[in-house]
Design an enzyme around this catalytic site. Sequence first.
Site, PDB file in Angstrom:
ATOM      1  N   ASP A 128     -56.164 -33.169  80.583  1.00 24.27           N
ATOM      2  CA  ASP A 128     -55.930 -34.141  79.515  1.00 24.27           C
ATOM      3  C   ASP A 128     -57.273 -34.571  78.944  1.00 24.27           C
ATOM      4  OD1 ASP A 128     -54.537 -35.790  77.812  1.00 24.27           O
ATOM      5  OD2 ASP A 128     -54.424 -37.451  79.229  1.00 24.27           O
ATOM      6  N   TYR A 169     -59.621 -36.552  75.745  1.00 23.39           N
ATOM      7  CA  TYR A 169     -59.817 -37.922  75.257  1.00 23.39           C
ATOM      8  C   TYR A 169     -60.452 -37.814  73.878  1.00 23.39           C
ATOM      9  CZ  TYR A 169     -61.008 -42.906  76.307  1.00 23.39           C
ATOM     10  OH  TYR A 169     -61.103 -44.282  76.353  1.00 23.39           O
ATOM     11  N   HIS A 222     -58.947 -44.210  69.426  1.00 23.38           N
ATOM     12  CA  HIS A 222     -58.355 -44.594  70.707  1.00 23.38           C
ATOM     13  C   HIS A 222     -59.441 -44.923  71.725  1.00 23.38           C
ATOM     14  CE1 HIS A 222     -55.798 -44.654  74.242  1.00 23.38           C
ATOM     15  NE2 HIS A 222     -56.530 -43.699  74.786  1.00 23.38           N
ATOM     16  N   ARG A 238     -63.935 -52.631  78.565  1.00 27.03           N
ATOM     17  CA  ARG A 238     -65.369 -52.970  78.735  1.00 27.03           C
ATOM     18  C   ARG A 238     -65.802 -53.909  77.613  1.00 27.03           C
ATOM     19  NH1 ARG A 238     -64.954 -47.521  79.195  1.00 27.03           N
ATOM     20  NH2 ARG A 238     -65.808 -47.215  77.093  1.00 27.03           N
ATOM     21  N   GLU A 267     -48.537 -42.592  75.771  1.00 26.70           N
ATOM     22  CA  GLU A 267     -49.632 -42.091  74.944  1.00 26.70           C
ATOM     23  C   GLU A 267     -49.098 -40.937  74.121  1.00 26.70           C
ATOM     24  OE1 GLU A 267     -53.710 -43.295  77.285  1.00 26.70           O
ATOM     25  OE2 GLU A 267     -53.077 -41.200  77.353  1.00 26.70           O
ATOM     26  N   GLU A 315     -49.476 -37.765  72.268  1.00 22.92           N
ATOM     27  CA  GLU A 315     -50.488 -36.715  72.291  1.00 22.92           C
ATOM     28  C   GLU A 315     -49.902 -35.394  71.803  1.00 22.92           C
ATOM     29  OE1 GLU A 315     -52.912 -36.423  75.751  1.00 22.92           O
ATOM     30  OE2 GLU A 315     -52.629 -38.519  76.344  1.00 22.92           O
ATOM     31  N   ASP A 345     -48.137 -38.768  77.542  1.00 27.60           N
ATOM     32  CA  ASP A 345     -48.895 -38.971  78.766  1.00 27.60           C
ATOM     33  C   ASP A 345     -48.605 -40.385  79.265  1.00 27.60           C
ATOM     34  OD1 ASP A 345     -50.767 -38.772  80.816  1.00 27.60           O
ATOM     35  OD2 ASP A 345     -52.394 -39.465  79.544  1.00 27.60           O
ATOM     36  N   ARG A 403     -51.141 -48.739  83.236  1.00 29.77           N
ATOM     37  CA  ARG A 403     -52.451 -49.296  82.881  1.00 29.77           C
ATOM     38  C   ARG A 403     -53.029 -50.189  83.971  1.00 29.77           C
ATOM     39  NH1 ARG A 403     -54.046 -45.792  79.096  1.00 29.77           N
ATOM     40  NH2 ARG A 403     -52.678 -45.776  77.274  1.00 29.77           N
ATOM     41  N   GLN A 445     -54.302 -47.847  86.605  1.00 24.70           N
ATOM     42  CA  GLN A 445     -55.441 -47.139  86.030  1.00 24.70           C
ATOM     43  C   GLN A 445     -56.694 -48.014  86.005  1.00 24.70           C
ATOM     44  OE1 GLN A 445     -54.806 -45.944  81.952  1.00 24.70           O
ATOM     45  NE2 GLN A 445     -56.803 -44.983  81.754  1.00 24.70           N
ATOM     46  N   TYR A 469     -59.909 -46.419  88.124  1.00 28.40           N
ATOM     47  CA  TYR A 469     -60.612 -45.405  87.343  1.00 28.40           C
ATOM     48  C   TYR A 469     -62.128 -45.389  87.521  1.00 28.40           C
ATOM     49  CZ  TYR A 469     -62.592 -48.188  83.466  1.00 28.40           C
ATOM     50  OH  TYR A 469     -63.338 -49.036  82.701  1.00 28.40           O
ATOM     51  N   LYS A 489     -51.848 -41.925  86.123  1.00 28.73           N
ATOM     52  CA  LYS A 489     -51.470 -40.887  85.162  1.00 28.73           C
ATOM     53  C   LYS A 489     -50.605 -39.790  85.788  1.00 28.73           C
ATOM     54  CE  LYS A 489     -54.210 -41.976  81.526  1.00 28.73           C
ATOM     55  NZ  LYS A 489     -53.785 -42.069  80.117  1.00 28.73           N
ATOM     56  N   THR A 523     -45.749 -36.483  83.027  1.00 25.12           N
ATOM     57  CA  THR A 523     -46.177 -36.140  81.669  1.00 25.12           C
ATOM     58  C   THR A 523     -45.013 -35.389  81.030  1.00 25.12           C
ATOM     59  OG1 THR A 523     -48.483 -35.891  82.364  1.00 25.12           O
ATOM     60  CG2 THR A 523     -47.856 -34.889  80.265  1.00 25.12           C
ATOM     61  N   THR A 532     -54.815 -39.535  73.410  1.00 20.47           N
ATOM     62  CA  THR A 532     -53.991 -40.359  72.529  1.00 20.47           C
ATOM     63  C   THR A 532     -54.417 -40.243  71.077  1.00 20.47           C
ATOM     64  OG1 THR A 532     -53.661 -41.918  74.330  1.00 20.47           O
ATOM     65  CG2 THR A 532     -53.133 -42.695  72.124  1.00 20.47           C
ATOM     66  N   GLU A 547     -53.043 -50.274  72.917  1.00 18.04           N
ATOM     67  CA  GLU A 547     -53.722 -50.615  71.665  1.00 18.04           C
ATOM     68  C   GLU A 547     -52.839 -51.438  70.745  1.00 18.04           C
ATOM     69  OE1 GLU A 547     -56.014 -46.893  70.202  1.00 18.04           O
ATOM     70  OE2 GLU A 547     -54.409 -46.191  71.513  1.00 18.04           O
TER      71      GLU A 547
END
Length: 406
Positions: A117, A119, A124, A133, A190, A192, A224, A228, A231, A235, A244, A248, A337, A351
């Site tokens: 997968d 990114y 996104h 962050r 997500e 995708e 996907d 959250r 995750q 992560y 994740k 899927t 995504t 989001e």
Amino acid sequence: MTTWLDLPADHPYGVDNLPYGVFSTADRTPRVGVRIGDWVLDAGAAAELGGMESGEVWLQPSLNAFLAEGRDAWTAGRAWLVEQLTNEARRDSIEPHLVPLDQVRMHLPFEVADYVDFYAGEHHATNVGKIFRPDGDALTPNWKHLPIGYHGRSGTVVVSGTDIVRPQGQRKAPSEPAPTFGPSIRLDIEAELGFVVGGATALGEPVGVAEAADHLFGVTLLNDWSARDIQAWEYVPLGPFLGKSFATSVSPWVVTLDALEAARVPLPGQDPQPLPYLRGDERSVFGLDIHYEVVINGTVVARPEYRDMYWSPTQMLAHLTVNGASLRNGDLFASGTISGPQKETRGSLLELTWNGTEPLSLDDGTTRGFLEDGDVVTLRAWAPGPGGSRVGLDEVTGTIQPARQR
């Protein structure tokens, strides 16, 4: 092109499309089928009757044998199908092998070898960076230099219509002193695009950008599913894992890259210029003009545009193999995504609701920060075809079931 079938000229599954899938009926074991209108052509049976020896790969219960044949066979197979479905002289031999779509059961179209997968969406990645962050840079320093990805779990890729059981795992909110265990309370989607790979390669032999499209058989819609809260806790420092790997979902029909020829568009622009192994010309490095809808319980909550993606699928595949990693028939890699600059083009609830702080309103009067048990999520999409036609990419659907307690 027109077919001898009685199809509207604007049907999204006309002869300009002809996606592949695997179907079964009460009297037919799983085998490769080709969608034309609201019918499924039993491709292997039709080819066998027509004396097409190479059509034996279509009698298999997955697309993997056909994927192994490579680009020349894919092109020849599509040309044969178009001839059968547009030449009136072929009608009597082909028509008996057409099965109404509502009489078939669809299966996972290929055996997934490896799953990666990516990114590849800048909007996104920027949004996620701002959420996870808030005190740092939205994009990590490497993001515009290479297509970031993680190796997923191929055994949990499921076909559209498969229920999704709410995952359990460790969670820790910033305000909590220690982690807890339980069902995810921030279950997300997500939107995708999945790329189906064929033409296996040997270990140690990279595939360059210029050759990458020869290994891209086609695309599926891909959801996907993402926990959250799990995750966010797991992560750092190695990236996604249990948040994740539980499921899927992919659509049952694989739309070939050939059918998306008219949907090719330039990338939105890459700055700084990537390293030489990721560069190509307009033919080898491209985007795709695919229009999505994200639907929750019948309400369209977002309309992402795939043409906004930063990295080309050929760059993703070239990067995937640049270290010498081999390709296997049935490899699947996903785009990451699909999100755009406007709120209504964001392809995840993370989001759309800004991590649950701005809940969505659904048409039934309820609101959602993240998914609840019983929610039905559907992704659907289409792309422009030749002469103003539409190429349908079908849909991928999943219903959330409660976590299973031990």
